[in-house]
Design a protein around this motif. Structure first.
Motif, PDB file in Angstrom:
ATOM      1  N   LEU B  65      46.722  38.673  32.992  1.00 45.12           N
ATOM      2  CA  LEU B  65      47.446  38.553  34.285  1.00 45.12           C
ATOM      3  C   LEU B  65      47.152  39.730  35.039  1.00 45.12           C
ATOM      4  O   LEU B  65      46.556  39.725  36.233  1.00 45.12           O
ATOM      5  CB  LEU B  65      48.972  38.670  34.028  1.00 45.12           C
ATOM      6  N   LEU B  66      47.059  41.126  34.416  1.00 43.87           N
ATOM      7  CA  LEU B  66      46.738  42.403  35.213  1.00 43.87           C
ATOM      8  C   LEU B  66      45.241  42.293  35.798  1.00 43.87           C
ATOM      9  O   LEU B  66      45.287  42.600  36.895  1.00 43.87           O
ATOM     10  CB  LEU B  66      46.713  43.436  34.178  1.00 43.87           C
ATOM     11  N   ARG B  67      44.277  41.688  34.939  1.00 46.02           N
ATOM     12  CA  ARG B  67      43.037  41.644  35.660  1.00 46.02           C
ATOM     13  C   ARG B  67      42.858  40.710  36.496  1.00 46.02           C
ATOM     14  O   ARG B  67      41.678  40.441  37.216  1.00 46.02           O
ATOM     15  CB  ARG B  67      41.952  41.437  34.264  1.00 46.02           C
ATOM     16  N   ASN B  68      43.820  39.611  36.741  1.00 47.90           N
ATOM     17  CA  ASN B  68      43.681  38.807  37.715  1.00 47.90           C
ATOM     18  C   ASN B  68      43.981  39.137  39.221  1.00 47.90           C
ATOM     19  O   ASN B  68      43.556  38.850  40.109  1.00 47.90           O
ATOM     20  CB  ASN B  68      44.532  37.408  37.597  1.00 47.90           C
ATOM     21  N   PHE B  69      45.006  40.247  39.063  1.00 45.26           N
ATOM     22  CA  PHE B  69      45.252  40.890  40.280  1.00 45.26           C
ATOM     23  C   PHE B  69      44.137  41.531  40.922  1.00 45.26           C
ATOM     24  O   PHE B  69      44.224  41.511  42.399  1.00 45.26           O
ATOM     25  CB  PHE B  69      46.152  41.950  40.229  1.00 45.26           C
ATOM     26  N   ASN B  70      43.065  41.957  40.506  1.00 49.52           N
ATOM     27  CA  ASN B  70      41.821  42.313  41.402  1.00 49.52           C
ATOM     28  C   ASN B  70      40.695  41.518  40.951  1.00 49.52           C
ATOM     29  O   ASN B  70      39.500  41.784  41.261  1.00 49.52           O
ATOM     30  CB  ASN B  70      41.374  43.724  41.145  1.00 49.52           C
ATOM     31  N   ARG B  71      40.957  40.243  40.601  1.00 47.89           N
ATOM     32  CA  ARG B  71      40.018  39.130  40.345  1.00 47.89           C
ATOM     33  C   ARG B  71      38.997  39.614  39.493  1.00 47.89           C
ATOM     34  O   ARG B  71      37.595  39.327  39.439  1.00 47.89           O
ATOM     35  CB  ARG B  71      39.499  38.516  41.817  1.00 47.89           C
ATOM     36  N   MET B  72      39.293  40.398  38.713  1.00 45.69           N
ATOM     37  CA  MET B  72      38.060  40.832  37.513  1.00 45.69           C
ATOM     38  C   MET B  72      37.978  39.838  36.501  1.00 45.69           C
ATOM     39  O   MET B  72      36.775  39.816  36.012  1.00 45.69           O
ATOM     40  CB  MET B  72      38.785  42.229  36.862  1.00 45.69           C
ATOM     41  N   ASN B  73      38.930  39.088  36.146  1.00 44.71           N
ATOM     42  CA  ASN B  73      38.715  38.268  35.281  1.00 44.71           C
ATOM     43  C   ASN B  73      37.638  36.978  35.611  1.00 44.71           C
ATOM     44  O   ASN B  73      37.018  36.392  34.529  1.00 44.71           O
ATOM     45  CB  ASN B  73      39.896  37.409  34.697  1.00 44.71           C
ATOM     46  N   GLU B  74      37.316  36.922  36.894  1.00 44.74           N
ATOM     47  CA  GLU B  74      36.385  35.981  37.276  1.00 44.74           C
ATOM     48  C   GLU B  74      35.005  36.322  36.997  1.00 44.74           C
ATOM     49  O   GLU B  74      34.176  35.211  36.989  1.00 44.74           O
ATOM     50  CB  GLU B  74      36.248  35.881  38.979  1.00 44.74           C
ATOM     51  N   LEU B  75      34.770  37.225  36.229  1.00 39.38           N
ATOM     52  CA  LEU B  75      33.208  37.757  35.882  1.00 39.38           C
ATOM     53  C   LEU B  75      33.074  37.129  34.487  1.00 39.38           C
ATOM     54  O   LEU B  75      32.012  37.198  34.033  1.00 39.38           O
ATOM     55  CB  LEU B  75      33.356  39.134  35.564  1.00 39.38           C
ATOM     56  N   ILE B  76      34.163  36.741  33.854  1.00 35.68           N
ATOM     57  CA  ILE B  76      33.873  35.687  32.595  1.00 35.68           C
ATOM     58  C   ILE B  76      33.486  34.450  32.932  1.00 35.68           C
ATOM     59  O   ILE B  76      34.254  33.862  33.702  1.00 35.68           O
ATOM     60  CB  ILE B  76      35.406  35.944  31.750  1.00 35.68           C
ATOM     61  N   PRO B  77      32.526  33.935  32.355  1.00 36.38           N
ATOM     62  CA  PRO B  77      32.027  32.659  32.373  1.00 36.38           C
ATOM     63  C   PRO B  77      33.225  31.716  31.923  1.00 36.38           C
ATOM     64  O   PRO B  77      33.782  31.806  30.889  1.00 36.38           O
ATOM     65  CB  PRO B  77      30.687  32.597  31.646  1.00 36.38           C
ATOM     66  N   GLY B  78      33.219  30.547  32.501  1.00 36.45           N
ATOM     67  CA  GLY B  78      34.051  29.271  32.239  1.00 36.45           C
ATOM     68  C   GLY B  78      35.490  29.675  32.515  1.00 36.45           C
ATOM     69  O   GLY B  78      36.319  28.772  31.764  1.00 36.45           O
ATOM     70  N   VAL B  79      35.846  30.342  33.292  1.00 37.61           N
ATOM     71  CA  VAL B  79      37.393  30.608  33.591  1.00 37.61           C
ATOM     72  C   VAL B  79      37.684  29.851  34.696  1.00 37.61           C
ATOM     73  O   VAL B  79      37.068  29.651  35.617  1.00 37.61           O
ATOM     74  CB  VAL B  79      37.699  32.053  33.700  1.00 37.61           C
ATOM     75  N   HIS B  80      38.973  29.477  34.719  1.00 34.63           N
ATOM     76  CA  HIS B  80      39.434  29.159  36.282  1.00 34.63           C
ATOM     77  C   HIS B  80      40.873  29.043  36.115  1.00 34.63           C
ATOM     78  O   HIS B  80      41.753  29.604  35.147  1.00 34.63           O
ATOM     79  CB  HIS B  80      38.988  27.546  36.402  1.00 34.63           C
ATOM     80  N   HIS B  81      41.621  29.079  37.296  1.00 42.19           N
ATOM     81  CA  HIS B  81      43.083  29.524  37.599  1.00 42.19           C
ATOM     82  C   HIS B  81      43.702  28.242  38.417  1.00 42.19           C
ATOM     83  O   HIS B  81      42.800  27.507  38.928  1.00 42.19           O
ATOM     84  CB  HIS B  81      43.127  30.805  38.203  1.00 42.19           C
ATOM     85  N   GLU B  82      44.875  28.209  38.215  1.00 42.91           N
ATOM     86  CA  GLU B  82      45.689  27.344  39.100  1.00 42.91           C
ATOM     87  C   GLU B  82      46.739  28.159  39.649  1.00 42.91           C
ATOM     88  O   GLU B  82      47.204  29.206  38.948  1.00 42.91           O
ATOM     89  CB  GLU B  82      46.361  26.099  38.220  1.00 42.91           C
ATOM     90  N   GLY B  83      47.390  27.665  40.762  1.00 47.37           N
ATOM     91  CA  GLY B  83      48.604  28.607  41.401  1.00 47.37           C
ATOM     92  C   GLY B  83      47.891  29.733  42.229  1.00 47.37           C
ATOM     93  O   GLY B  83      46.898  29.702  42.617  1.00 47.37           O
ATOM     94  N   ASP B  84      48.664  30.718  42.383  1.00 45.30           N
ATOM     95  CA  ASP B  84      48.407  31.656  43.562  1.00 45.30           C
ATOM     96  C   ASP B  84      48.855  33.189  43.266  1.00 45.30           C
ATOM     97  O   ASP B  84      49.726  33.393  42.715  1.00 45.30           O
ATOM     98  CB  ASP B  84      48.792  31.446  44.902  1.00 45.30           C
ATOM     99  N   ILE B  85      48.010  34.095  43.773  1.00 46.48           N
ATOM    100  CA  ILE B  85      48.641  35.365  43.741  1.00 46.48           C
ATOM    101  C   ILE B  85      48.501  35.941  45.015  1.00 46.48           C
ATOM    102  O   ILE B  85      47.342  35.867  45.630  1.00 46.48           O
ATOM    103  CB  ILE B  85      47.848  36.243  42.760  1.00 46.48           C
TER     104      ILE B  85
END
Ligand SMILES: Nc1ncnc2c1ncn2[C@@H]1O[C@H](COP(=O)(O)OP(=O)(O)OP(=O)(O)O)[C@@H](O)[C@H]1O
Ligand SMILES: [Mg+2]
Lengths: 229, 270
Positions: B65-85
Motif C-alpha cells: 500500500l505504501l509503495r502505491n502512494f507514489n506509484r512505485m509499485n508500477e515498476l514491477i511487471p504484471g501488476v495492476h490495481h482497482e479503485g483509487d488513491i
C-alpha cells in the motif's frame, strides 16, 4: 461485553507471568477475606484470640502487596504489555493496594473489638449486624468479580455502597444519642462508631476494586461519572 | 536534542479523529501482483501533518500500500490495481499527474539506508541537481537546512565532502531522511526505517519523525509496536490484505475494537 483474547501469548512466559500476578492477587484477597472474618468473629463472639490472629496475619498481606507491585513492574518491563494485558497489570496493582487497605480496616476493627471486649457488652452491638453483612458481601463480591472477570457483578456493587454509607450515617446518629444518655459507656460507643466507619470504608475499597475490574475487562472508566463527558 | 516537539511529548497523545482534514484518501483500493490479489479493497483516509503508522504481520500488504502512494509499485511487471488513491482530492492516476512530479511530492525512506556512493553534500543536493538547480548558495542552504532537520548537522558539518558511505548506519539513515526532505515533499513514506538501527539511532530517528510532522504528512510502516505507539497519532492494522482497524494510536494500544488487533498487538498471533 468484551472480546477476551482467547489465545495464549506466542511467548508463553508472558502468559505465565500474567497468571502469576493474577494468582498473587487472588491469594492476597482470600487472606484479606479471612482476616476480615476473623476480626468480625472476635467482635461478635467477644473473643480476643480471633482479633489477635487478624492483627498478626496482616503482615503477610503487606508482603503480598509488595510482591504484586514487584510482579506487575516485572511484567511491564519485560513484556511491555498493551491493551487488555496492560489494563490487567495496572488494575492488579491498584486492586492489590485496595485489598491492603481492606486488611488494614480488619486490623482496626480487631483493635477496637479488643477494647470493647474489656467492658460488658452493649446491646447496641447488634446494630452492626446489617453493615457487617453488607461490607462482607461487598468485599466477597469484589473478589469474586476479579476471579470471574465479571464486570456486571462489579458494576452492581456500586449501588450497594450507597446503602452502606446511609447505614453508617444512621447508626452514628443513634450511637451519638445513646452516648449522651449513657455517658458511663462513652468509650464503647465511640468504638462502635469507629467500627461502623471501618465497615463503610471497606465498602469504598470494594467499590474501588470493582471499578478497576470494569476497567480491566471492558476498558471503561466508571469512576466519578459526573466528571466525565 | 533541541527540538520543540521533544519537549512536548504529550502532544502525541492528543485525541485525533480519523477522517479529520484527510489528505491521502484510499478508496476501495485493490492491488494485484499478477493474479495474486495482495490488497482487498482498502478504504483509508490519512490526515495531513500527522504520523500514521501501518502495522500488521509480515506479508499483510503494508509495503504494497505504501509503495502505491507514489506509484512505485508500477515498476514491477504484471501488476495492476482497482479503485483509487487521491491526494488533496486529485487522483494519483489522473492522466495529468506526472509520475516524476508525484514522486517529488512524496519522499520515501527505506528499511535499508541507501545513500548514493558520493559525498554527504552531493547526496542531499542530488534531487535538486536533477531538477536543474546548480546555484552554490541555494545548494549550501539546502544542505544545512536538511541536515539540521534530520538532526545530523552537528555530527557531519565538518566533513560534508567526505563519502556518505563512511557514516554509521544510524547516520546514513538520517542522511537518507535529509535527502528525502530536500525536495520539500508534502508526504514522507517510511518503510521500517529503524529496523537496522541501534536504540540510540532509533531514538534520534523517532525524534526526527515527531519534529518533521510539523511540516510533513508521515506514514511509517513498523514492526515495532512501541515505536508505533511512541511516534504516531493514528495506527492502521492490516491483516491478510485487509485493513482490520484504523483508529487513534492510543485507542489501538489501550482498547482496540477488533479481536484480531487485540491478538496481534498483545502477541497472541499464530
Ligand atoms: N514483487 C512482488 N511480486 C509478487 N508478490 C509480491 C511482491 N511483493 C509483495 N508480494 C506479495 O504481496 C503480499 C504483501 O506483501 P508486502 O510486501 O506488501 O507485505 P508487508 O506487509 O510489507 O510485509 P513485511 O512486514 O514482511 O514487509 C505478500 O503476500 C507478498 O508475498
Ligand atoms: Mg514490508
Amino acid at each position: 461485553m468484551h472480546k477476551e483474547p482467547s489465545k495464549v501469548h506466542t511467548i508463553s512466559i508472558f502468559t505465565t507471568a500474567l497468571d502469576q500476578l493474577r494468582s498473587s492477587v487472588l491469594k492476597m484477597s482470600s487472606l484479606a477475606q479471612l482476616n476480615l472474618k476473623n476480626s468480625i468473629k472476635g467482635l461478635l463472639e467477644r473473643d480476643d484470640d480471633w482479633c489477635n490472629n487478624s492483627i498478626a496475619d496482616d503482615e503477610e498481606i503487606d508482603l503480598l502487596e509488595m510482591q504484586i507491585d514487584h510482579e506487575g513492574i516485572e511484567v511491564m518491563s519485560r513484556f511491555q504489555p498493551v491493551a487488555s494485558d496492560l489494563r490487567e497489570v495496572i488494575s492488579s496493582i491498584k486492586i492489590g493496594a485496595n485489598i491492603e487497605r481492606v486488611a488494614d480496616q480488619a486490623v482496626n476493627i480487631a483493635r477496637r473489638a479488643r477494647k470493647l471486649n474489656e467492658h460488658p457488652q452493649l446491646p447496641e452491638l447488634h446494630l452492626l449486624d446489617r453493615p457487617i453483612r453488607l461490607a462482607l458481601t461487598m468485599f466477597d463480591d469484589a473478589v469474586r468479580s476479579f476471579a470471574e472477570r465479571n464486570a456486571t457483578l462489579a458494576v452492581e456493587l456500586k449501588s450497594r455502597d450507597k446503602e452502606l454509607d446511609q447505614l453508617n450515617r444512621e447508626l452514628t446518629d443513634v450511637l451519638i444519642n445513646r452516648m449522651q444518655d449513657d455517658s458511663a459507656n462513652l468509650p464503647s460507643y465511640l468504638n462502635l462508631i469507629f467500627i461502623s466507619r471501618c465497615l463503610e470504608r471497606i465498602g469504598d475499597h470494594a467499590c474501588n476494586i470493582a471499578e478497576d475490574i470494569v476497567f480491566a475487562v471492558s476498558a471503561q472508566d466508571i469512576r466519578h461519572p459526573s466528571k466525565q463527558q | 536534542m533541541t527540538t520543540e516537539a521533544s519537549q512536548h511529548p504529550l502532544e502525541l497523545t492528543n485525541d485525533f479523529a480519523p477522517g479529520e482534514s484527510n489528505f491521502i484518501k484510499v478508496d476501495n483500493f485493490k492491488f494485484f501482483y499478477g493474479k495474486k490479489e495482495a490488497l482487498h479493497g482498502i478504504n483509508l483516509e490519512i490526515p495531513s501533518r500527522k504520523v500514521t503508522a501501518f502495522i500488521g504481520p509480515s506479508g499483510c500488504g503494508k509495503s504494497t500500500l505504501l509503495r502505491n502512494f507514489n506509484r512505485m509499485n508500477e515498476l514491477i511487471p504484471g501488476v495492476h490495481h482497482e479503485g483509487d488513491i487521491t491526494i488533496h482530492g486529485t487522483s494519483i492516476y489522473d492522466p495529468s499527474v506526472e509520475i516524476i512530479a508525484l514522486r517529488r511530492r512524496i519522499g520515501m525512506v527505506f528499511q535499508k539506508s541507501n545513500p548514493f556512493p558520493m559525498s554527504i553534500f552531493e547526496n542531499i543536493v542530488y534531487p535538486l541537481r536533477i531538477a536543474g538547480q546548480n546555484t552554490r548558495s541555494v545548494l549550501e542552504e539546502t544542505v544545512e537546512r536538511c541536515l539540521r532537520s534530520a538532526a545530523l548537522w552537528d555530527e557531519v558539518k565538518d566533513r560534508l565532502h567526505d563519502s556518505a558511505l563512511g557514516l554509521s548506519g544510524g547516520q546514513m539513515q538520517r542522511l537518507c531522511i535529509a535527502r528525502a526532505v530536500a525536495s520539500r515533499p508534502e508526504i514522507l513514506l517510511m518503510d521500517e526505517p529503524c529496523s537496522a538501527l541501534d536504540p540510540i539511532a532509533t531514538a534520534k530517528v523517532e525524534e526526527l519523525i515527531i519534529e518533521l510532522k510539523k511540516d510533513f504528512t508521515i506514514v511509517i510502516v513498523t514492526h515495532n509496536m512501541q515505536q508505533a505507539s511512541r511516534v504516531s497519532e493514528l495506527t492502521a492494522f492490516f491483516y491478510l490484505g485487509n485493513l482490520v482497524e484504523f483508529d487513534n494510536t492510543r485507542k489501538i494500544f489501550t482498547n482496540p475494537s477488533m479481536k484480531q488487533t487485540e491478538e496481534y498487538i498483545t502477541g497472541r498471533f499464530g
